[in-house]
Design an enzyme around this catalytic site. Structure first.
Site, mmCIF file in Angstrom:
data_model
loop_
_atom_site.group_PDB
_atom_site.id
_atom_site.type_symbol
_atom_site.label_atom_id
_atom_site.label_comp_id
_atom_site.label_asym_id
_atom_site.label_seq_id
_atom_site.Cartn_x
_atom_site.Cartn_y
_atom_site.Cartn_z
ATOM 1 N N ILE B 204 43.239 25.818 -19.919
ATOM 2 C CA ILE B 204 44.579 25.651 -19.340
ATOM 3 C C ILE B 204 45.586 25.503 -20.482
ATOM 4 O O ILE B 204 45.485 24.580 -21.290
ATOM 5 C CB ILE B 204 44.649 24.404 -18.427
ATOM 6 C CG1 ILE B 204 43.468 24.373 -17.439
ATOM 7 C CG2 ILE B 204 45.987 24.325 -17.702
ATOM 8 C CD1 ILE B 204 43.438 25.485 -16.427
ATOM 9 N N ARG B 293 40.752 3.610 -6.650
ATOM 10 C CA ARG B 293 41.243 2.234 -6.875
ATOM 11 C C ARG B 293 42.764 2.230 -6.975
ATOM 12 O O ARG B 293 43.394 3.278 -6.981
ATOM 13 C CB ARG B 293 40.646 1.697 -8.159
ATOM 14 C CG ARG B 293 41.022 2.573 -9.347
ATOM 15 C CD ARG B 293 40.585 2.006 -10.670
ATOM 16 N NE ARG B 293 40.444 3.028 -11.676
ATOM 17 C CZ ARG B 293 41.418 3.530 -12.418
ATOM 18 N NH1 ARG B 293 42.658 3.107 -12.246
ATOM 19 N NH2 ARG B 293 41.203 4.468 -13.304
#
Lengths: 172, 506
Positions: B204, B293
């Protein structure tokens, strides 16, 4: 009593030396000239290392940490290391600035825990060779030999906690 | 499930206080746990109850499942894990489920699924989320590898299956370099790891780290709280985050929200979570991983939406539906977070634990500070160096940056070094100001030496300050020496002599 002093200062170990003449006019008000350029300075301590200074009407918030004749000055994200010497100290420094000769005492630059000691007393070491690993806040920091030589003394053992400035080793 | 009346935070520092604040607002009682090293930490004093979990003076661990569970049971408290420690530990959550202690977070199953790289990748592919194109299985045959590389599209990255630390990795720009790169990388991996298996991944260009904050409940509802741009990283650790991303366009934004919410619904995830994506320079995006989380950077999502993520986590744990529907989540403004670490940016970010002598937090409008420090607090050696997060919010990105600049000058921490000067530099950096930075920012666009260098900057103020300090220190030590009975020449005498010398020179 009017206090007058002359200092010689360098910034970030640079070559340029500034001559600073300083006169304490009244409590917290000074006339300071750097290489002849004069300013009126109002200097107020705000707590611990924090200072508010007004130089010719312009106000600055700064943080000054002092270690002997070296001052670490932080202002608005810019950090300056300033060494301020009087004439006597300047002369002494000129005489002794001959490089890393003789016995080198290595001190802890930060508090931490000695995780590993990689050398033994009497061991020969090269400049830059890691002597031990100090761990602080989950980061490992190598403590390196400042010069070629022999490890004369080791002041610490693994798992020992050290404070900044504690002696760690001597390389001679 | 009955309402939660008490919460134990199995964590320390700013995140424990952050969770306690929401509890206090909701009228929920709070329980802190602490180690011997943290006896004086602010989170201990903030909570309604506090229990030491250390068995000895040198015991600094928070990873004491037995003890934590025992305290939670005795106190009758649910457990919020914060981030780090037990926040993504499926075994811990499984135990809580078995022992009947409420966990304020996702299920053990979801944590396990997303904790496994291949498991998460497969689950996301199934849910229609784009993943970085390539193979995750070993390719041994060079012709087969070449064919795959062609399908993935150059440039590609060759990675050793058992790799690490950059060994056995090669960037390949085109097919002409493929064979030699493959052989070299494979042989390097063979030598380093005893296994030459390689896989292929699309490379990328100009990668951005963009993540979507999501919330889900146990009734199949899920929504997103927009995205955060987290590309400013040092050693893979985020240091500044902002919401929304200044880089992605509205079309990409909409697509990312859509896939994130669909994925959450597809796997039946509940509680707060974050889908992390890598976004290329042409706005193509791929799933990296999912954090199951509450994250460090959650405040900036809260600042632009007004949603209290911890409140939603508690409600979800109680079995209630989310407070909001997606259409009720409205983005207002722009928020930035700077993580303040106890480290010295001018000395290669060396850790700087120790006693905080002055601690003044910024005030006024557009500011939020989450901190676990105070004047007189000794930052311990044993834990993460983060002492606070400061966030700014403004109507536009520009106003959020201006607010942050002001906030950082007001924020005073003395006695230890902090990363504040580093943040102040980043906020002056042109690439950052233009909003077109990627994950290589600190390595390529930020002048690290600038932290030391002051070329072109007038040192007069620093010189004046240092000289006055020197003069005042001399006076103080002179005064001390007359009050003590020193042998030999007193400093006071020396000072007098030097002063008269100075007067003569002047």
């Amino acid at each position: 009593m009017i206090t007058k002093r002359q200092y010689f200062a360098t910034v970030d170990k640079g070559e340029q030396e500034y001559t600073i003449d300083i006169v304490e006019e009244t409590s917290n008000v000074f006339t300071v000239s750097i290489d002849g350029k004069e300013s009126t300075v109002d200097f107020a301590r705000m707590g611990d290392n924090l200072y508010s200074i007004i130089i010719d009407g312009r106000s600055y918030d700064i943080d000054v940490t002092e270690k002997g004749d070296n001052f670490s000055v932080l202002m608005g994200g810019d950090h300056f290391d300033v060494e301020v010497l009087d004439e006597m100290k300047r002369l002494m420094k000129l005489r002794t600035s001959a490089g890393l000769e003789g016995r080198q005492v290595i001190e802890a630059q930060m508090p931490g825990m000695i995780w590993k000691v990689l050398v033994e007393p009497e061991q020969e070491v090269k400049a830059g060779q890691p002597l031990m690993i100090l761990v602080a806040m989950k980061m490992e920091n190598e403590i390196k030999a400042p010069k070629d030589g022999v490890v004369q003394e080791l002041f610490v053992k693994p798992d020992q906690t050290v404070a900044a400035g504690d002696k760690l080793a001597v390389v001679e | 499930m009955p309402d939660i009346k008490k919460i134990l935070v199995a964590n320390r520092g700013e995140i424990a206080i952050r969770v306690f604040r929401t509890c206090r607002r909701l009228g929920i009682k709070t329980v802190a746990i602490y180690t011997h090293a943290d006896r004086t930490a602010p989170h201990v004093r903030y909570a309604d109850e506090a229990y030491c979990i250390s068995e000895a003076d040198n015991d600094t661990s928070y990873l004491k499942a037995d003890k934590i569970i025992e305290i939670a049971k005795k106190a009758g408290a649910a457990i919020h894990p914060g981030y780090g420690f037990y926040s993504e530990n499926p075994t811990f959550v499984q135990r809580l489920e078995e022992e009947g202690v409420v966990f304020i977070g996702p299920s053990a199953e979801h944590i396990k699924l997303m904790g496994s790289k291949t498991g998460a990748r497969n689950a996301m592919v199934e849910a229609g989320v784009p993943v970085v194109p390539g193979t995750k299985n070993a390719i041994r045959d060079i012709e087969e590898a070449k064919k795959t590389a062609r399908e993935v599209g150059y440039p590609i990255m060759l990675k050793a299956v058992h790799g690490g630390g950059g060994k056995g990795m090669r960037l390949v720009q085109g097919e002409e370099d493929f064979e030699s790169s493959f052989r070299m990388a494979s042989s390097e991996a063979e030598n380093a790891f005893g296994n030459g298996d390689m896989y292929i991944e699309k490379f990328i260009i100009g990668p951005h780290h963009v993540e979507i904050q999501i919330l889900g409940d146990k009734h199949g509802n899920a929504l997103h709280l927009f995205e955060r741009e987290c590309s400013i990283q040092r050693r893979h650790q985020k240091v500044i985050e902002e919401a929304p991303s200044p880089f992605i366009n509205d079309e990409t934004r909409a697509k990312m929200y859509d896939v994130a919410v669909k994925a959450v619904k597809a796997i039946g995830y509940y509680s707060a979570g974050t889908l992390e994506f890598i976004v290329g320079e042409n706005q193509d995006f791929y799933f990296l991983e999912m954090n199951t989380r509450l994250q460090v950077e959650h405040p900036i999502s809260e600042l632009i939406t007004g949603v209290d993520i911890v409140t939603e986590m508690i409600k979800v744990a109680e079995g209630k539906p989310l407070t909001y529907k997606q259409e009720e989540i409205v983005r207002t403004g722009h928020a930035i977070e700077c993580r303040i670490y106890a480290e010295d940016p001018s000395n290669n970010f060396a850790p700087s634990p120790g006693l905080i002598t002055v601690y003044e937090t910024p005030g006024g409008p557009n500011v939020r500070v989450e901190s676990g420090a105070f004047a007189g607090y000794e930052v311990p050696l044993y834990y993460d160096p983060m002492i606070a997060k400061v966030c700014s919010v403004g109507k536009t990105r520009e106003s959020a940056i201006i607010a942050m600049k002001r906030i950082l000058t007001e924020y005073k921490v003395c006695g230890i070094k902090t990363s504040i000067p580093f943040h102040q530099r980043v906020l002056k950096n042109e690439t950052f100001l233009a909003g077109n930075y990627d994950t290589s920012f600190i390595d390529t666009k930020f002048d690290m030496e600038d932290l030391q260098r002051k070329e072109g900057k007038d040192p007069s103020v620093a010189l004046i300050a240092a000289a006055i300090k020197q003069l005042l220190s001399e006076k103080i030590s002179a005064q001390r020496s007359v009050t003590r009975r020193d042998v030999g020449e007193s400093n006071w005498k020396r000072f007098g002599r030097l002063t008269s010398l100075g007067n003569r020179l002047g």
